[in-house]
Design an enzyme around this catalytic site. Structure first.
Site, PDB file in Angstrom:
ATOM      1  N   GLU A 146      -5.880  27.284  13.225  1.00 52.32           N
ATOM      2  CA  GLU A 146      -5.022  28.231  12.504  1.00 52.32           C
ATOM      3  C   GLU A 146      -5.849  29.322  11.816  1.00 52.32           C
ATOM      4  O   GLU A 146      -5.440  30.475  11.765  1.00 52.32           O
ATOM      5  CB  GLU A 146      -4.134  27.502  11.488  1.00 52.32           C
ATOM      6  CG  GLU A 146      -3.076  26.601  12.121  1.00 52.32           C
ATOM      7  CD  GLU A 146      -2.050  27.373  12.958  1.00 52.32           C
ATOM      8  OE1 GLU A 146      -2.003  28.614  12.865  1.00 52.32           O
ATOM      9  OE2 GLU A 146      -1.306  26.733  13.723  1.00 52.32           O
TER      10      GLU A 146
ATOM     11  N   TYR B 123       1.590  30.371   5.512  1.00 53.45           N
ATOM     12  CA  TYR B 123       1.783  30.054   6.927  1.00 53.45           C
ATOM     13  C   TYR B 123       0.870  28.899   7.364  1.00 53.45           C
ATOM     14  O   TYR B 123       1.325  27.919   7.954  1.00 53.45           O
ATOM     15  CB  TYR B 123       1.520  31.289   7.814  1.00 53.45           C
ATOM     16  CG  TYR B 123       1.400  30.868   9.255  1.00 53.45           C
ATOM     17  CD1 TYR B 123       2.540  30.610  10.007  1.00 53.45           C
ATOM     18  CD2 TYR B 123       0.154  30.620   9.824  1.00 53.45           C
ATOM     19  CE1 TYR B 123       2.432  30.142  11.308  1.00 53.45           C
ATOM     20  CE2 TYR B 123       0.038  30.160  11.123  1.00 53.45           C
ATOM     21  CZ  TYR B 123       1.187  29.920  11.852  1.00 53.45           C
ATOM     22  OH  TYR B 123       1.077  29.430  13.119  1.00 53.45           O
TER      23      TYR B 123
ATOM     24  N   ASP C 106       5.781  32.680  12.107  1.00 53.46           N
ATOM     25  CA  ASP C 106       4.761  33.698  12.372  1.00 53.46           C
ATOM     26  C   ASP C 106       5.427  34.971  12.895  1.00 53.46           C
ATOM     27  O   ASP C 106       6.660  35.065  12.951  1.00 53.46           O
ATOM     28  CB  ASP C 106       3.666  33.161  13.320  1.00 53.46           C
ATOM     29  CG  ASP C 106       4.160  33.029  14.758  1.00 53.46           C
ATOM     30  OD1 ASP C 106       5.369  33.209  15.011  1.00 53.46           O
ATOM     31  OD2 ASP C 106       3.320  32.760  15.641  1.00 53.46           O
TER      32      ASP C 106
ATOM     33  N   CYS D 234      10.149  36.565  24.464  1.00 53.66           N
ATOM     34  CA  CYS D 234      10.767  37.566  23.581  1.00 53.66           C
ATOM     35  C   CYS D 234       9.658  38.417  22.964  1.00 53.66           C
ATOM     36  O   CYS D 234       9.483  38.482  21.756  1.00 53.66           O
ATOM     37  CB  CYS D 234      11.600  36.878  22.499  1.00 53.66           C
ATOM     38  SG  CYS D 234      12.649  38.029  21.596  1.00 53.66           S
TER      39      CYS D 234
ATOM     40  N   CYS E 291      14.582  38.728  28.961  1.00 59.31           N
ATOM     41  CA  CYS E 291      15.837  38.059  28.624  1.00 59.31           C
ATOM     42  C   CYS E 291      16.378  37.238  29.797  1.00 59.31           C
ATOM     43  O   CYS E 291      17.096  36.259  29.594  1.00 59.31           O
ATOM     44  CB  CYS E 291      16.877  39.081  28.173  1.00 59.31           C
ATOM     45  SG  CYS E 291      16.294  40.099  26.813  1.00 59.31           S
TER      46      CYS E 291
ATOM     47  N   CYS F  77      15.210  33.779  29.324  1.00 59.73           N
ATOM     48  CA  CYS F  77      15.217  33.303  27.932  1.00 59.73           C
ATOM     49  C   CYS F  77      16.302  32.233  27.742  1.00 59.73           C
ATOM     50  O   CYS F  77      17.456  32.445  28.127  1.00 59.73           O
ATOM     51  CB  CYS F  77      15.489  34.471  26.987  1.00 59.73           C
ATOM     52  SG  CYS F  77      15.593  33.952  25.265  1.00 59.73           S
TER      53      CYS F  77
ATOM     54  N   CYS G 163      22.186  35.306  22.067  1.00 57.30           N
ATOM     55  CA  CYS G 163      21.327  36.244  21.333  1.00 57.30           C
ATOM     56  C   CYS G 163      22.172  37.423  20.827  1.00 57.30           C
ATOM     57  O   CYS G 163      22.806  38.141  21.598  1.00 57.30           O
ATOM     58  CB  CYS G 163      20.229  36.751  22.265  1.00 57.30           C
ATOM     59  SG  CYS G 163      19.276  38.107  21.558  1.00 57.30           S
TER      60      CYS G 163
HETATM   61  S1  SF4 Z   1      17.756  37.168  24.964  1.00 58.40           S
HETATM   62 FE1  SF4 Z   1      17.297  37.768  22.858  1.00 58.40          FE
HETATM   63  S2  SF4 Z   1      15.885  36.190  22.122  1.00 58.40           S
HETATM   64 FE2  SF4 Z   1      15.900  36.053  24.366  1.00 58.40          FE
HETATM   65  S3  SF4 Z   1      14.211  37.381  25.057  1.00 58.40           S
HETATM   66 FE3  SF4 Z   1      16.072  38.637  25.047  1.00 58.40          FE
HETATM   67  S4  SF4 Z   1      16.026  39.622  23.047  1.00 58.40           S
HETATM   68 FE4  SF4 Z   1      14.631  37.870  22.928  1.00 58.40          FE
END
Ligand code: SF4
Length: 301
Positions: free
Chosen positions: A48, A131, A149, A203, A210, A213, A219
């Protein structure tokens, strides 16, 4: 509606992000040294420190070498600060090497050589901020806290708040993370790690992926059509020609000299800006990263 009340309302309505994050993380997390079983609290603490300002791929070889040389806090505490600065090599922001050495001494003297588990005890060690203290308590000891973070903040800003980029860091980031953590400690630790990993690999700041994701169906930023809500990130100052670069050059000279001192006149004598070089030397002495003795400069004894 006032901003705080709006934020509370959003947190109360936060969708289940933990379940898809955990599932995604189990099959997509990168294999990094500090994620391996039995890595230990000392390894976590050292990693860290190194990761605070340095990218993962540059940290890994340095981390391996560091832990091989000093596998426990007591081993590092028995070394000199100069050894620590030399071993830090070109990781950047070398004050971290001094702080890590001081923390090792404190762990030896105040905690019988065992990295503490308690967040307040961790915070009392040199060089450890909120952190890092939380990261050690969660990732090394499995306790339940929010760990946030830059990457996590971006994921939360987009998925929960519908913003393109997070605002400045604040305590509310911890509340936002706490709102999505499950009760069970081990799973909460995975959610913390998963949010960071998602922000680091999917992201990302520019061109988030996305399509792959796990949060894409919930989201808020995506659902709103990706509005540009302002980029509040601070740009990192240019390195080339900076005082930081001059400090790095001076320190490299001292590291390369091993245990010897270097005559001040021979410390990067061809640096294009002599005043900047002198300023770098003065600031390194002020930071305890170098010592001047009778016209010679050396790493701290
Ligand atoms: S869907 Fe939302 S959380 Fe997922 S990568 Fe795209 S912007 Fe980021």
């Amino acid at each position: 509606m006032p901003g705080l009340a709006r934020r509370r309302l959003r947190l109360e309505r936060v969708p289940d992000l933990a379940t898809p994050l955990v599932t995604w993380y189990r099959s997509n997390a990168r294999d990094l040294p500090w994620r391996r079983p039995g890595f230990g609290a000392w390894g976590t603490l050292v990693s860290e420190f190194m990761l605070q300002q340095t990218p993962v791929n540059r940290v890994i070889p340095h981390l391996d070498a560091w832990l091989e040389r000093w596998p426990t806090p007591n081993d590092l505490a028995a070394a000199t600060p100069a050894d620590a600065v030399r071993q830090w090599a070109n990781l950047g922001y070398p004050r971290r090497a001094l702080w890590l050495h001081r923390a090792a001494v404190e762990i030896r003297d105040l905690h019988d050589g065992v990295v503490p588990r308690d967040v307040d005890a961790l915070l009392a060690l040199t060089g450890i901020g909120d952190y890092t203290a939380r990261a050690v308590a969660v990732f090394a000891y499995g306790d339940r806290h929010s760990v946030v973070d830059t990457n996590t903040r971006r994921v939360l800003a987009r998925a929960v708040d519908g913003r393109s980029q997070p605002g400045p860091p604040s305590r509310r980031d911890l509340e936002a993370m706490a709102a999505i953590l499950p009760d069970e400690r081990a799973t909460a630790a995975v959610v913390n790690a998963a949010a960071m990993e998602l922000g680091a690999t999917v992201c990302v700041a520019r061109n988030p992926r996305c399509g792959v994701c796990p949060l894409s169906d919930r989201c808020a930023w995506r659902a709103a059509g990706y509005p540009d809500t302002g980029d509040e990130r601070r740009r990192q100052a240019r390195y080339e020609g900076s005082d930081r670069q001059a400090r790095g050059a001076v320190l490299k000279t001292l590291r390369d000299a091993g245990t010897h001192a270097v005559a001040l006149a021979h410390v990067v004598p061809d640096w294009p800006d002599a005043r900047q070089r002198d300023r770098a030397i003065d600031s390194l002495i002020a930071d305890g990263l170098a010592e001047a003795v009778e016209g010679m400069l050396r790493l701290p004894s």
